[in-house]
Design a protein around this motif. Structure first.
Motif, PDB file in Angstrom:
ATOM      1  N   LEU A 158      52.971 -19.940  -2.633  1.00  0.00           N
ATOM      2  CA  LEU A 158      52.468 -21.260  -2.209  1.00  0.00           C
ATOM      3  C   LEU A 158      52.162 -21.295  -0.711  1.00  0.00           C
ATOM      4  N   VAL A 159      53.016 -20.629   0.086  1.00  0.00           N
ATOM      5  CA  VAL A 159      52.798 -20.589   1.540  1.00  0.00           C
ATOM      6  C   VAL A 159      51.462 -19.920   1.849  1.00  0.00           C
ATOM      7  N   ALA A 160      51.185 -18.820   1.155  1.00  0.00           N
ATOM      8  CA  ALA A 160      49.914 -18.111   1.358  1.00  0.00           C
ATOM      9  C   ALA A 160      48.734 -18.993   0.951  1.00  0.00           C
ATOM     10  N   GLN A 161      48.871 -19.701  -0.170  1.00  0.00           N
ATOM     11  CA  GLN A 161      47.799 -20.594  -0.636  1.00  0.00           C
ATOM     12  C   GLN A 161      47.579 -21.763   0.334  1.00  0.00           C
ATOM     13  N   ALA A 162      48.682 -22.340   0.823  1.00  0.00           N
ATOM     14  CA  ALA A 162      48.571 -23.471   1.762  1.00  0.00           C
ATOM     15  C   ALA A 162      47.888 -23.038   3.047  1.00  0.00           C
ATOM     16  N   ARG A 163      48.221 -21.841   3.543  1.00  0.00           N
ATOM     17  CA  ARG A 163      47.586 -21.324   4.753  1.00  0.00           C
ATOM     18  C   ARG A 163      46.091 -21.127   4.538  1.00  0.00           C
ATOM     19  N   SER A 164      45.743 -20.615   3.354  1.00  0.00           N
ATOM     20  CA  SER A 164      44.329 -20.401   3.027  1.00  0.00           C
ATOM     21  C   SER A 164      43.571 -21.734   2.953  1.00  0.00           C
ATOM     22  N   SER A 168      40.633 -23.138   5.517  1.00  0.00           N
ATOM     23  CA  SER A 168      39.335 -23.552   4.967  1.00  0.00           C
ATOM     24  C   SER A 168      39.057 -25.036   5.226  1.00  0.00           C
ATOM     25  N   GLN A 169      39.961 -25.693   5.974  1.00  0.00           N
ATOM     26  CA  GLN A 169      39.862 -27.118   6.311  1.00  0.00           C
ATOM     27  C   GLN A 169      39.910 -28.025   5.075  1.00  0.00           C
ATOM     28  N   ASP A 170      40.532 -27.491   4.009  1.00  0.00           N
ATOM     29  CA  ASP A 170      40.777 -28.312   2.816  1.00  0.00           C
ATOM     30  C   ASP A 170      42.169 -28.928   2.980  1.00  0.00           C
ATOM     31  N   TYR A 171      42.233 -29.956   3.819  1.00  0.00           N
ATOM     32  CA  TYR A 171      43.525 -30.498   4.238  1.00  0.00           C
ATOM     33  C   TYR A 171      44.254 -31.236   3.119  1.00  0.00           C
ATOM     34  N   VAL A 172      43.524 -31.829   2.205  1.00  0.00           N
ATOM     35  CA  VAL A 172      44.155 -32.553   1.098  1.00  0.00           C
ATOM     36  C   VAL A 172      44.906 -31.581   0.198  1.00  0.00           C
ATOM     37  N   THR A 173      44.244 -30.489  -0.139  1.00  0.00           N
ATOM     38  CA  THR A 173      44.888 -29.468  -0.981  1.00  0.00           C
ATOM     39  C   THR A 173      46.062 -28.824  -0.261  1.00  0.00           C
ATOM     40  N   ALA A 174      45.856 -28.503   1.012  1.00  0.00           N
ATOM     41  CA  ALA A 174      46.924 -27.875   1.799  1.00  0.00           C
ATOM     42  C   ALA A 174      48.146 -28.795   1.865  1.00  0.00           C
ATOM     43  N   GLN A 177      50.046 -28.714  -1.403  1.00  0.00           N
ATOM     44  CA  GLN A 177      50.787 -27.458  -1.549  1.00  0.00           C
ATOM     45  C   GLN A 177      52.034 -27.459  -0.649  1.00  0.00           C
ATOM     46  N   LEU A 178      51.876 -27.988   0.543  1.00  0.00           N
ATOM     47  CA  LEU A 178      53.003 -28.063   1.468  1.00  0.00           C
ATOM     48  C   LEU A 178      54.064 -29.054   0.990  1.00  0.00           C
ATOM     49  N   ASP A 179      53.624 -30.099   0.274  1.00  0.00           N
ATOM     50  CA  ASP A 179      54.586 -31.029  -0.338  1.00  0.00           C
ATOM     51  C   ASP A 179      55.565 -30.268  -1.225  1.00  0.00           C
ATOM     52  N   THR A 180      55.026 -29.389  -2.063  1.00  0.00           N
ATOM     53  CA  THR A 180      55.851 -28.613  -2.992  1.00  0.00           C
ATOM     54  C   THR A 180      56.786 -27.674  -2.236  1.00  0.00           C
ATOM     55  N   ILE A 181      56.256 -27.039  -1.184  1.00  0.00           N
ATOM     56  CA  ILE A 181      57.079 -26.123  -0.379  1.00  0.00           C
ATOM     57  C   ILE A 181      58.244 -26.870   0.260  1.00  0.00           C
ATOM     58  N   ILE A 182      57.942 -28.039   0.846  1.00  0.00           N
ATOM     59  CA  ILE A 182      58.956 -28.768   1.606  1.00  0.00           C
ATOM     60  C   ILE A 182      60.005 -29.404   0.696  1.00  0.00           C
ATOM     61  N   GLU A 183      59.686 -29.598  -0.592  1.00  0.00           N
ATOM     62  CA  GLU A 183      60.695 -30.088  -1.534  1.00  0.00           C
ATOM     63  C   GLU A 183      61.892 -29.143  -1.575  1.00  0.00           C
ATOM     64  N   THR A 184      61.624 -27.847  -1.452  1.00  0.00           N
ATOM     65  CA  THR A 184      62.695 -26.838  -1.426  1.00  0.00           C
ATOM     66  C   THR A 184      63.090 -26.492   0.009  1.00  0.00           C
ATOM     67  N   CYS A 185      62.092 -26.200   0.835  1.00  0.00           N
ATOM     68  CA  CYS A 185      62.339 -25.786   2.233  1.00  0.00           C
ATOM     69  C   CYS A 185      62.342 -27.020   3.140  1.00  0.00           C
ATOM     70  N   VAL A 186      63.357 -27.869   2.943  1.00  0.00           N
ATOM     71  CA  VAL A 186      63.373 -29.177   3.617  1.00  0.00           C
ATOM     72  C   VAL A 186      63.519 -29.058   5.128  1.00  0.00           C
ATOM     73  N   TRP A 187      64.058 -27.928   5.610  1.00  0.00           N
ATOM     74  CA  TRP A 187      64.255 -27.745   7.055  1.00  0.00           C
ATOM     75  C   TRP A 187      63.248 -26.760   7.646  1.00  0.00           C
ATOM     76  N   ASP A 188      62.166 -26.541   6.952  1.00  0.00           N
ATOM     77  CA  ASP A 188      61.158 -25.577   7.410  1.00  0.00           C
ATOM     78  C   ASP A 188      60.231 -26.239   8.436  1.00  0.00           C
ATOM     79  N   VAL A 189      60.423 -25.901   9.692  1.00  0.00           N
ATOM     80  CA  VAL A 189      59.665 -26.518  10.780  1.00  0.00           C
ATOM     81  C   VAL A 189      58.183 -26.180  10.679  1.00  0.00           C
ATOM     82  N   THR A 190      57.863 -24.923  10.389  1.00  0.00           N
ATOM     83  CA  THR A 190      56.456 -24.487  10.342  1.00  0.00           C
ATOM     84  C   THR A 190      55.674 -25.261   9.291  1.00  0.00           C
ATOM     85  N   SER A 191      56.262 -25.423   8.107  1.00  0.00           N
ATOM     86  CA  SER A 191      55.567 -26.150   7.034  1.00  0.00           C
ATOM     87  C   SER A 191      55.379 -27.619   7.395  1.00  0.00           C
TER      88      SER A 191
END
Length: 505
Positions: A158-164, A168-174, A177-191
């Motif tokens: 998911l991190v690779a997909q969100a970066r892609s 690509s400036q597809d901010y809605v999709t990104a 995807q980051l919503d899903t990442i942050i559900e688990t990685c709640v303290w992930d500053v980069t995300s």
């Protein structure tokens, strides 16, 4: 008989040995006491932890760690308390120390893996989960480690997909995807920082602020998060919050170029707005207008500050009895924000000053739809309705040809001029004389009402002090009604309250 010299010699000989024995005895007692103390602290800490008294438990585990720096259980218990207190940053070093002291402690390694996963440190987390699986774990530990390892693999993709998507400036999709990442990685500053940037591009500034505030707390010395927060608040027109955030940046790094440059701009604007509001409080409305005009020159490119300045200029002009100018400026604000209740109220007041009562009523009614329980709107609307009704009858300002804002001196000057012009003695024709008499009485009434503060206030609020119906039974000054001949025996050209003898020098 033993001599004193002999005794002294023997005592001096044995003293070093006695001192050594005392030292050894002291060290033994000390070691025993400290060992017991560590055990006591561990036992008390466990009891307090079980009772939910976390701060007290933490104190005992601190003491246990200090008493025995190689006691891995002391570190593990302290990490447990830190986690219960929500202090994962403090728990992580303790868990690492436990693993260093006892590498086969799978529970500590599993907990560290979970913390690393929440922080978004995926490679390190996977390393811990794999080590757990290789160390003969219990069924429960094996199941948890395998589940977390699978989850970590999914998040890596998911991190690779969100970066892609972001690149690509597809901010809605990104963002999704980051919503899903942050559900688990709640303290992930980069995300969180990446998602904040997506929200900024999507125009969802509230959500961006939420992520950046979290990022500023999760990462030490996160000057960039404070800088971005400050710029977002600035472009939203919130100069106070912008100033607060940029100050936090400069606390961390006083030489931060971006923050310092932005600070100077925000500080200047903030000072101008504060100064303008102080002028408002002092009722120096024209000076306040000038100061808000300066605000628009200081920041001409942020629409929110332009609107704020115009809204306050509208208010100052209305309060300063500059009705015509107020109507124009208020109208400019309402073009951008038609539901701005404060501006609608100010423009309504300006319309009243300009005797455009129907327009005032419309503005008060519109404002009332968006703020139903506003007492000021209700009173203003009632006043505008009374003034409209009054204007359709007799208007003392119009009789004297003065504005509603006229001073007493202007009123008396206008009255004298008109009284001289319409004095009945100036007319010979019976019809013209009769007309002049009526006009003369109106002029005299207007002068009395508008030069008496109490009566003028009543009239300004839509009540005619000379109208029996308006007075609802009050007889104050009713002698003017019913014509000037023979009304209650009053002759406006003789003695009584009015004795019209003029000296025109």
């Amino acid at each position: 008989m033993v001599s004193l010299d002999y005794i002294a010699h023997k005592v001096l000989t044995y003293i070093p040995y006695v001192l050594v024995l005392i030292d050894m005895r002291y060290e033994g007692v000390k070691c025993g006491r400290d060992g017991g103390s560590v055990d006591n602290h561990m036992e008390m800490g466990k009891k307090l932890l079980a009772a939910g008294q976390l701060a007290d438990a933490l104190s005992h585990f601190h003491a246990a760690v200090d008493g025995d720096p190689k006691n891995y259980m002391a570190y593990y218990r302290r990490a447990t308390v830190f986690l219960a207190m929500g202090k994962s940053k403090s728990a992580l070093p303790d868990l690492s120390r436990v693993i260093e002291l006892k590498p086969d402690f799978t529970s500590a390694r599993l907990q560290r893996g979970n913390l690393l996963l929440k922080q978004g440190r995926l490679d390190e987390a996977e390393g811990d989960f794999k080590r757990v699986l290789k160390s003969n774990p219990s069924d429960k530990e094996e199941k948890e480690a395998q589940s977390q390892l699978t989850k970590s693999d999914e998040i890596q993709r998911l991190v690779a997909q969100a970066r892609s998507s972001y690149d690509s400036q597809d901010y809605v999709t990104a963002a999704a995807q980051l919503d899903t990442i942050i559900e688990t990685c709640v303290w992930d500053v980069t995300s969180r920082e990446m998602r904040a940037e997506c929200f900024i591009q999507m125009g969802e500034m509230g959500k961006a602020i939420s992520d950046l505030k979290a990022a500023s707390k999760l990462k030490n010395d996160n000057t960039q998060a404070f800088y971005k927060l400050s710029t977002i608040y600035y472009h939203l027109g919130d100069h106070e919050m912008s100033l607060n955030e940029v100050r936090e940046c400069l606390k961390l790094d006083p030489d931060h170029k971006q923050c310092y440059g932005h600070y100077k701009q925000v500080k200047k604007l903030h000072k101008q707005i504060q100064s303008a509001e102080e002028l408002m409080q002092e009722e120096r409305y024209e000076d306040a207008v000038s100061k808000y005009e300066a605000v628009m020159k200081t920041e001409p490119n942020v629409h929110h500050f332009t609107l704020l300045a115009k809204e306050r200029i509208c208010h100052a002009l209305a309060q300063g009895q500059q009705g015509s100018r107020a109507i124009q400026v208020c109208g400019e604000v309402l073009q951008s924000n038609p539901e701005n209740v404060n501006v609608l109220k100010d423009r309504a007041e300006a319309y009243i000053q300009e005797e455009q009562y129907e327009e005032a009523i419309k503005d008060y009614e519109t404002a009332g739809k968006h703020s139903e329980n506003d007492r000021q709107i209700k009173e203003g609307l009632e006043r505008a309705q009374r003034l409209l009704k009054q204007s359709q009858k007799r208007d003392y300002y119009k009789i004297l040809g003065v504005k509603r804002t006229a001073q007493k001196k202007e009123i008396i000057k206008a009255y004298r001029k008109l009284a001289q012009q319409w004095h009945p003695d100036n007319f010979q024709d019976p019809e013209e004389k009769k007309k002049a008499e009526k006009k003369f009485i109106d002029i005299a009434q207007a002068k009395e009402v508008l030069t008496d503060p109490e009566m003028r206030t009543k009239f300004d609020h839509g009540e005619d002090p000379m109208d029996p119906e308006s007075q609802q039974g009050h007889h104050h000054h009713q002698h003017f009604h019913g014509g000037f001949q023979g009304f209650q025996g009053f002759n406006p050209f003789g003695s009584g309250p009015f004795n019209f003898k003029f000296n025109f020098n």
